[in-house]
Structure formats: C-alpha cells, structure tokens
Design an enzyme around this catalytic site. Structure first.
Site, PDB file in Angstrom:
ATOM      1  CG  ASN A 167      13.575  74.701 -73.654  1.00 43.87           C
ATOM      2  OD1 ASN A 167      13.156  74.404 -74.773  1.00 43.87           O
ATOM      3  ND2 ASN A 167      13.901  73.783 -72.767  1.00 43.87           N
ATOM      4  CB  CYS A 168      18.731  75.821 -70.776  1.00 40.30           C
ATOM      5  SG  CYS A 168      18.463  77.056 -69.490  1.00 40.30           S
ATOM      6  CB  ALA A 169      17.822  73.057 -66.805  1.00 39.51           C
TER       7      ALA A 169
END
Length: 537
Positions: A474-476
């Site tokens: 995942n990222c932001a």
C-alpha cells in the site's frame, strides 16, 4: 516492470509518510526559538531557548537518519517473506557496506579521487552515517543496498543447509552472502560515486539555472504520474536529496529558516532552488475550484449529496495535502480532466515562481503555515500576498475550466447522472449501512479482526480470494495488489461496494483507491489472506 515499479513506489511510502510530522516538528521548534516571533524569551542562553533546542534535536531524527529509514522501510515493504528479518539483515549489511567504503577511502582515497581527510559535509562528498565516516551516497545508496538485500532474502532465506551448517541458515546466511556481495559493491561505489557526485553537482547547476521551464516540467511530472504511483521517483530526490541541493529541499529550508526570516532579501534570491518545492500549491488552491465545478455541474437534486462527499475530501486536500481521494474521484470518470489538472497545476506554480514565490510548499495549508507563513511573515509578507493572489486566481481558473469542459463534453463527474453507479461515490455512511445489512454473512470471526475487516474481506473477495493474490502492498491512499489470474478479478463496482473510490488496472497489477485508512485495511487484508491459507492447509 510496471508492476515492480508500482510495488517499489508503495514501499517508498512507508518511510516518506514520516516526513510530514518531522518537518512540522522541526519548523515549530525553530519558530519557538525565533526572537522575531516569540520575543526576547527566545534569545540564546535562556531556559526557553534551551528547552526548545532539546526538542528540536529530537525533531531532526528523521532527517538525520534518512538513509537508515529508507533502508528499513524498503526492506519491510518489498520483502515477500519474513519482512522483519529482512529489515534486520538490511541494517547489518548496509553498515558493513559503509565500513568497507570508509576503510577503502582511508587507505586508497586518492586513488578514487577522494580526500578522506576532509571534514564531512560541504562539498567534501563525505558524511557520517550511523557513526561511520563514509561517502555521502544519501538515500540512493540505502535504496540500492535494500534492493540487493531483499533479492538475497527472497531467494535464499528459506534455503536448507546441511545439518552441520544449520546454525548459518536464515538471516545468518543472508548476512554472510551480503558480506561478500558488499565487497565489490563498496569498491564500485568508491570508484563511481565521486563521478556521480560531480554529475549531481552539474545537474543542480542546470536545474537551478533552468528557471521557470525547469519548475514547470517538475510540477507537471509530479502531478501527471500520480495515477501510476511513479510520482515518488520525481519528488523524492528533490525533497530528500541529492537532486538540486544536497540533503534535500526540506532539510536545507528548515536549517536556514531563521536566517531567511531575519533577512530582507527576496526569498527567490536567498533560496532559488525553492521553486522545486511549490507542488503543494495545487493541493491548497486547486481543490476548492475543482470541487465547486463538480458541485455546480451536478444535477440540482444531487447537489446536497455531492457536497456531503466533496467537502471532507476537499478539506483533506487543502489542510493535509492529501489530494488523491479528490483526484481519483474524477480520474476514472473523466481522465482528460486529470491531464488538464496537471497542466494548470504546473502553470500555477511556475507563475508563482516567476513572481518570486519560493519555500517549502510541498504539503497542505497546515504544513505551509508552520514552515513558511508564520516564521517568515514579518519580512516576507509581500511574497505570500503574491502567492495568495496567484493561487486564488487559479482557483477561479480551475472552476471555470473544469465547469466548461464538464458541460461541453458532458463528462460523467459525480452527480451528473440521475442513476449512475460508476459516477457514484460511496460515503462512509453508505458503506456502514451496507455492511450492517450484510453483517451476518460477511463477518469474519478471527483473532485481530476490527472495523476494517469487512472492507478488507470485500476487496479480497473481489480479487478472487487469497489463492489469486501474488503480493499486496500500500501507499498513502491505495491498496496495491498483484494477482495471478486477471480473469478472476471482479468489476470495479465490486470494489466500490466496499467503499473504494476507484480501481487502477494494469495487467496483473491493481491499485484500489481506499483513502487514508488504507494502512489499516491492508493489515486486515493480509490477516484474512493468512487466515484463508491456514484454512486450506
């Protein structure tokens, strides 16, 4: 390759996510030590000054240890198995690498064109990393070592050795392999990196003298690459070094903030490189214009609902600088608007730069206040007046352009259709109501389940179950998943029923736009995967 790059971008978010708090903390402590703001109580030698100096030293932790942060963060994010052990292995091997480089330069520095007797910092090309005097390879060196270690870890961590060598299995085996791999890598680094440093210095000179054109290209790429997740590759070298300024724009700006605040020279003269940290202006000034365009182009009967959905994500963009929930709202429904958004954002920041606006404007309004407006207002209020004049003008431009394009081409933005599942955004209230009706059939009673479990289960089911998942990260705001069989993945509406804002599809690589709760959803997603896999075993 795109799948691997997206996974890398997601892993980069792990360390990058810590910089927002660190930057605000450093800025706030510097403000508290500035006599121009808080008075004589902040003069050097006072108790007030001493207390805030202690707090400031702690606030610099992230910036002072960036290499270790990226090293560990990438190892955790990229390793496909036993990521905690991978992080430990990476730390040991990275320290070994720097000890090798340090002794090579101490013994053969002149052969490599390095004067190792110089003090660290400045233009020496040397730095203290974890107490080791070594070449300043910045985060790039840490990233390369992390990639090497992760490759070794995934390939050899589970290798079975003969019983009499069993003590060297697992992490010990990876560290042994890393020890020998780092010897030639350290030699190559000692030979090549001084040349790279020279090239970086030339790049800094070119970018610093490229003026408005360089700023426009930078801002445009930073925005237009967001859907791919590759925008990390654009802003990380500028924000955290070594592009444009050694140590990164955020650190250099924070270190010189007091001097800039006390000077009456124009900020563009003091810090011309600050034009490459203006991308946050599109978060503060663009979001209201875009949201208003959506509101006024929606059907009248839908405007109340559209406003309820747009207000929180617009405030998130303006205050916190997290724009993806808003941008992905129209990216999937009208991609041409995203291209227009990138063009206008680049033009807005370039206009500001041409009129003398520079600083650390990479975040939202809260970050801008603590790092720019409050500490520097006394002597540079006219610069910020220009920033607001240009910014608000572009808010109007955004509104007019987006409204014209939406009406002209009948783009399917939120609220434009009476009944339209694709244009629908699911609010938190919608999602909770849906889940309440499905609770008995959708609830998973496993240890560690929480309020995010049902949402994660919806996504896992839409991906075809745990047996179809190759990897997850995942990222932001996005859940990044690679699948084995694309045919088993359900339509976007299946993900939207779980509260997703949209889905990016690129072969076997998928990005589900979840929002700011994605770390918690990812944790439950992994928990459910492990639960299903144990059940099959």
């Amino acid at each position: 390759m795109m799948e691997k790059l997206q996974r890398f971008g997601g892993a980069m978010f792990t360390p990058v996510s810590l910089f927002a708090f660190a930057g605000i903390s450093v800025s706030f402590t510097i403000i508290m030590k500035n006599p121009l703001i808080v008075g004589d109580i902040a003069s050097e030698g006072t108790l007030w000054y001493s207390i805030w100096s202690v707090l400031e030293e702690g606030a610099w932790t992230i910036f002072n240890q960036m290499e270790l942060l990226f090293l560990i963060g990438l190892s955790i994010g990229l390793a496909k198995k036993a990521s905690g052990r991978a992080a430990m292995e990476a730390l040991v091997i990275y320290l070994t690498f720097n000890y090798f480089v340090s002794m090579l330069l101490q013994q053969f520095g002149l052969t490599f064109g390095v004067d190792f007797s110089q003090e660290v910092g400045g233009d020496s090309g040397l730095k203290m990393i974890a107490g080791i005097k070594t070449l300043d390879t910045n985060i790039l060196g840490a990233i390369l070592v992390a990639l090497i270690v992760v490759w070794l870890h995934d390939r050899y961590f589970e290798k079975k050795l003969p019983d009499w060598l069993g003590i060297f299995q697992g992490s010990a085996y990876i560290v042994i392999l890393g020890f020998f791999v780092m010897i030639p890598f350290a030699v190559l680094t000692s030979w090549l990196w001084p040349i790279v440093q020279s090239g970086i210095a030339s790049l800094q000179g070119f970018m610093a003298t490229s003026g408005t054109f360089g700023v426009w290209i930078y801002i445009f790429l930073e925005r237009i690459l967001i859907p791919t997740g590759l925008h990390h590759f654009v802003y990380v070298p500028f924000n955290f070094g070594p592009a444009i300024v050694e140590g990164g724009l955020q650190r250099v700006w924070a270190e010189n903030m007091v001097a800039f605040a006390q000077s009456t020279e124009p900020l563009k003269t003091l810090f011309p490189e600050g034009g490459f940290a203006l991308h946050g202006n599109s978060k503060v000034f663009a979001a209201p214009g875009i949201a208003l365009a959506f509101y006024y182009t929606a059907r009248k009967e839908n405007r109340k609902k559209v406003a309820a959905l747009l207000i929180p994500i617009t405030l998130t963009a303006v205050l916190a600088g997290i724009t993806e929930p808003l941008e992905f709202t129209f990216l999937f429904l009208a991609p041409v608007l995203f291209v227009v958004h990138a063009l206008i954002a680049a033009t807005m920041s370039t206009t500001m730069y041409a009129l003398g606006v520079v600083g650390d404007f990479g975040g939202g309004a809260l970050s801008m206040m603590s790092k720019n407006w409050i500490p520097l207002f006394n002597n540079h209020w006219d610069t910020y007046l220009i920033q607001f004049a240009v910014g608000l003008s572009f808010t109007l431009i955004y509104f007019l352009v987006f409204r014209f394009l939406i009406n002209k081409f009948n783009l399917k933005t939120p609220g434009r259709e009476a009944v339209d599942e694709e244009a629908k955004l699911y609010s938190k209230k919608d999602y909770k109501a849906k889940k309440a009706s499905e609770k008995e059939t959708n609830h998973v009673a496993i240890e560690g389940a929480n309020q995010y479990t049902d949402q994660a289960q919806t996504f896992l089911k839409a991906f075809g179950g745990s047996e179809n998942i190759a990897s997850a990260a995942n990222c932001a705001t996005r859940l990044r998943v690679s699948v084995k069989d694309v045919e088993k993945v359900q339509a976007d509406s299946a993900f939207q029923s779980g509260g997703a804002h949209g889905v990016v599809r690129n072969g076997t690589a998928f990005q589900v736009i979840v929002g700011l709760s994605v770390p918690q959803v990812r944790e439950q997603f992994d928990l459910l995967r492990n639960h299903e896999e144990k059940g099959r075993d």
